[in-house]
Scaffold this active site. Structure first.
Site, mmCIF file in Angstrom:
data_model
loop_
_atom_site.group_PDB
_atom_site.id
_atom_site.type_symbol
_atom_site.label_atom_id
_atom_site.label_comp_id
_atom_site.label_asym_id
_atom_site.label_seq_id
_atom_site.Cartn_x
_atom_site.Cartn_y
_atom_site.Cartn_z
ATOM 1 N N LYS A 1 0.947 -1.162 0.021
ATOM 2 C CA LYS A 1 -0.045 0.234 0.217
ATOM 3 C C LYS A 1 0.810 1.196 0.003
ATOM 4 O O LYS A 1 1.827 1.198 1.004
ATOM 5 C CB LYS A 1 -0.981 0.238 1.308
ATOM 6 N N ASP B 1 -3.669 3.985 -2.028
ATOM 7 C CA ASP B 1 -4.794 4.571 -1.102
ATOM 8 C C ASP B 1 -4.619 6.034 -0.841
ATOM 9 O O ASP B 1 -4.225 6.361 0.187
ATOM 10 C CB ASP B 1 -4.420 3.507 0.300
ATOM 11 N N LYS C 1 -7.701 8.069 -1.020
ATOM 12 C CA LYS C 1 -8.855 8.217 -0.663
ATOM 13 C C LYS C 1 -9.534 9.784 -1.128
ATOM 14 O O LYS C 1 -9.733 10.576 -0.474
ATOM 15 C CB LYS C 1 -8.668 8.307 0.828
ATOM 16 N N HIS D 1 -11.576 12.414 -2.594
ATOM 17 C CA HIS D 1 -12.959 13.011 -2.151
ATOM 18 C C HIS D 1 -13.020 14.403 -2.356
ATOM 19 O O HIS D 1 -12.471 15.447 -1.864
ATOM 20 C CB HIS D 1 -12.983 13.083 -0.588
ATOM 21 N N ASP D 2 -13.693 14.548 -3.522
ATOM 22 C CA ASP D 2 -13.965 16.124 -4.198
ATOM 23 C C ASP D 2 -15.047 16.035 -4.888
ATOM 24 O O ASP D 2 -15.952 15.030 -5.200
ATOM 25 C CB ASP D 2 -12.570 16.272 -4.831
ATOM 26 N N THR E 1 -11.338 2.620 10.084
ATOM 27 C CA THR E 1 -11.386 1.621 11.037
ATOM 28 C C THR E 1 -10.905 2.450 12.454
ATOM 29 O O THR E 1 -10.982 1.662 13.595
ATOM 30 C CB THR E 1 -10.396 0.520 10.852
ATOM 31 N N ARG F 1 1.908 -1.651 10.767
ATOM 32 C CA ARG F 1 2.902 -1.466 12.038
ATOM 33 C C ARG F 1 3.009 -2.922 12.491
ATOM 34 O O ARG F 1 4.206 -3.250 12.811
ATOM 35 C CB ARG F 1 2.317 -0.706 13.089
#
Length: 235
Positions: free
Chosen positions: A32, A59, A61, A63-64, A119, A211
């Site tokens: 990723k 990734d 994301k 958004h517009d 999450t 992680r």
């Protein structure tokens, strides 16, 4: 059913990223590239990782407004990544525009999927901060339904919503689940977490692990262990 472990390369620099990947030798991974890595280094990081033969989950994301997202995905199509994310909260027209931009840009092999609820978001926070009155599960179900209707390929959710997404959208609709932790790991900023074994039981197609792999002394060993847990349902 498609299944794989995606390693989240949440590093700030190209150098740290490549140093980490060197620990896996010639093994081909699914990784990723998120906002931290991409926004600080630009498209060069995609090129370098693709040259190593790894699959890429980009990734970002997005958004517009629909027109802006259309232009963004059309431009990103040239990188031929495997998966790209947008936010389902952008709405039906934005979701359609995201997929169309990818198609028009020539990215026919890139899956476009939508983020439902992060999450790190609990139902309490969702209702208090986003003023969403329905349950978190119903909110995710609605976003999944909207995403499929718009012609996208799947969604990102926690493991705990995978079952209802299958009910709503079918098993061929991709389910990517972050928030994966091993039994003794700290959850840190994540709220809705699960182990790789549970993700397998619930029906996730891909799990995203950061992680738990990137912050240990022997990432190869932990990666192998997580893959076995996800594939075989072993404790």
């Amino acid at each position: 059913m498609q299944k794989d472990v995606i390693i989240a390369l949440d590093f700030p620099t190209v150098e740290e990223t490549l140093e980490f990947l060197e620990k896996f030798g010639e093994e081909k991974l699914f990784v990723k590239i998120g906002m931290e890595l991409y926004l600080q280094n630009g498209p060069i990081i995609i090129e370098k990782i693709k040259n190593l033969g790894h699959k890429i989950f980009l990734d970002l994301k997005l958004h517009d407004i629909p027109n802006t997202v259309y232009g963004a995905t059309k431009g990103l199509a040239k990188f031929n990544v495997d998966i790209l994310t947008v936010h389902a909260a952008g709405g039906f027209e934005m979701l359609k525009a995201a997929k169309q931009g990818m198609i028009d840009g020539g990215g026919k092999n890139t899956k476009v999927i939508a983020i439902t609820q992060l999450t790190s978001t609990s139902e309490e926070n969702m209702k208090k901060e986003q003023l969403v009155s329905v349950s978190l599960e119903e909110n995710v179900r609605n976003y999944a339904r909207l995403t499929k209707k718009a012609g996208l390929d799947g969604v990102v959710s926690s493991v705990w919503e995978v079952g209802l997404i299958n009910e709503e959208c079918g098993e061929n609709f991709l389910k990517i689940t972050p928030g994966i932790r091993l039994k003794n790991d700290r959850t840190e900023d994540q709220k809705r977490v699960a182990t790789p074994r549970i993700a397998n039981e619930k029906g996730s197609n891909y799990i995203v692990v950061g992680r738990s792999i990137t912050k240990v002394s022997n990432p190869q060993k932990i990666y192998k262990f997580i893959k076995e847990q996800f594939a075989n349902n072993n404790e």
